[in-house]
Scaffold this active site. Structure first.
Site, PDB file in Angstrom:
ATOM      1  CB  SER A 147       3.161  -7.608   4.757  1.00 47.08           C
ATOM      2  OG  SER A 147       2.003  -7.162   4.092  1.00 47.08           O
ATOM      3  CG  ASP A 274      -0.537  -1.543   8.657  1.00 47.26           C
ATOM      4  OD1 ASP A 274      -0.805  -1.206   7.487  1.00 47.26           O
ATOM      5  OD2 ASP A 274       0.193  -2.514   8.930  1.00 47.26           O
ATOM      6  CG  HIS A 303       1.861  -2.517   5.706  1.00 52.15           C
ATOM      7  ND1 HIS A 303       1.013  -3.384   6.353  1.00 52.15           N
ATOM      8  CD2 HIS A 303       2.470  -3.240   4.733  1.00 52.15           C
ATOM      9  CE1 HIS A 303       1.084  -4.580   5.785  1.00 52.15           C
ATOM     10  NE2 HIS A 303       1.971  -4.520   4.815  1.00 52.15           N
TER      11      HIS A 303
END
Length: 335
Positions: A147, A274, A303
């Protein structure tokens, strides 16, 4: 043309929804405890970061992977612990660092961390290569980021280009918002309101602590009216870290504009479902034009998800990262 047309990830049928794939690991995954040791790295500006590390049992392995977590995460997150275990079981030493304010201890300065702060990653990597190294030094090092940490990893690899430690053989990023503006727009969608509320709640807690230590410098009045990252970043992230506003921050901190400069094998894995990523976070043209930047876009995974239901407990992302680094070793040797 390192655009990987077909991903090897096959999602469990009941995790094919992007939100389910995102939430399931954070709520239900349990990882085996690892014998981490913690140290503090003092930074040149008077601040610090804490990191956890594992040293491989085989002193001849001499390989180190550095792991970077996501927004408001830490080295305790399941995805960091799982990745650490996967590399450690294959003979790697592991360094999992916590960004400023993310180790459970407030950092000293007004600034915290942000998506483009590669200078901190550089200091951590240099420390690991110098002060944790076995006799003879590290033979090979690698980076893995998730991320926000994925964007950091990509940006670091691109900024340094050929000017990287010779031992750094490659990098892998998962669920990286490489176009921060696109990601911020995706997170502003009504379907993502629950994630935004949680992020803002955690960030408000940290800012309230800082407001007590830095009176007059942080205004939390009407904080509850903030609904999106552009609002938050214009009010806090940008002024704390020297950016003009959120737009300027997103422009300077996004890794996508720099991807063409990557000169070591680097893989980005962004799932098509995502919920945190917008259309700008799938840099297909950059991958097609590069010899070193690889893009893989599974249909599912959410995600930082990529769950795999198996007796060994490993997620697909962990196997993919180890396999990519190992498979590119011969390519690295020719650099």
């Amino acid at each position: 043309m390192p655009l990987i047309e077909r991903s090897s990830y096959i999602s469990p049928w009941w995790l094919q929804n992007g939100h389910a794939a995102t939430i399931y690991p954070s709520m239900f995954r349990r990882t085996s405890p690892l014998p981490f040791r913690r140290e503090r790295l003092e930074l040149p500006d008077g601040d610090f970061v804490d990191f956890d590390y594992l040293i491989a049992e085989d002193p001849e392995a001499r390989r180190l992977v550095t792991l970077s977590h996501g927004l408001e995460g830490s080295s305790a997150n399941g995805y960091i612990q799982g990745m650490a275990g996967a590399f450690w079981q294959r003979g790697w030493s592991v360094l999992a660092w916590n960004y400023r304010s993310c180790s459970g201890v407030p950092n000293r300065l007004l600034r915290m961390y942000h998506s483009g702060a590669t200078e901190d990653l550089d200091l951590v990597l240099a420390h690991g290569m110098r002060d944790l190294a076995p006799r003879g030094g590290w033979r090979e090092t690698a980076l893995v980021g998730f991320s926000l940490g994925g964007n950091l990893t990509l940006k670091y690899m691109a900024e340094r280009g050929r000017d990287l430690p010779r031992q750094l053989s490659g990098a892998v990023a998962f669920s990286a918002p490489c176009d921060l503006k696109s990601s911020s727009e995706a997170l502003a969608a009504p379907a993502n309101r629950v994630y935004m509320r949680q992020f803002l709640k955690e960030l408000e807690t940290k800012l309230a602590e800082k407001a007590e230590r830095f009176p007059g410098l942080i205004d939390l009045q009407d904080f509850k009216r903030i609904r999106t990252f552009p609002e938050f970043d214009s009010r806090f992230t940008a002024p704390f870290h020297g950016f003009r506003d959120a737009e300027d921050y997103y422009r300077q901190a996004s890794s996508r504009p720099l991807l063409a400069r990557i000169r070591r094998p680097t893989l980005l894995v962004n799932a098509r479902n995502d919920p945190f990523l917008g259309p700008g976070c799938y840099p297909e043209e950059e991958a097609r034009a590069s010899k070193h930047f690889f893009l893989e876009t599974p249909m599912h995974g959410g995600h930082v998800g990529f769950a795999r239901i198996a007796s060994d407990g490993c997620y697909w992302s962990e196997l993919r990262a180890v396999d990519f680094i190992d498979a590119r070793r011969r390519e690295y040797a020719r650099l």
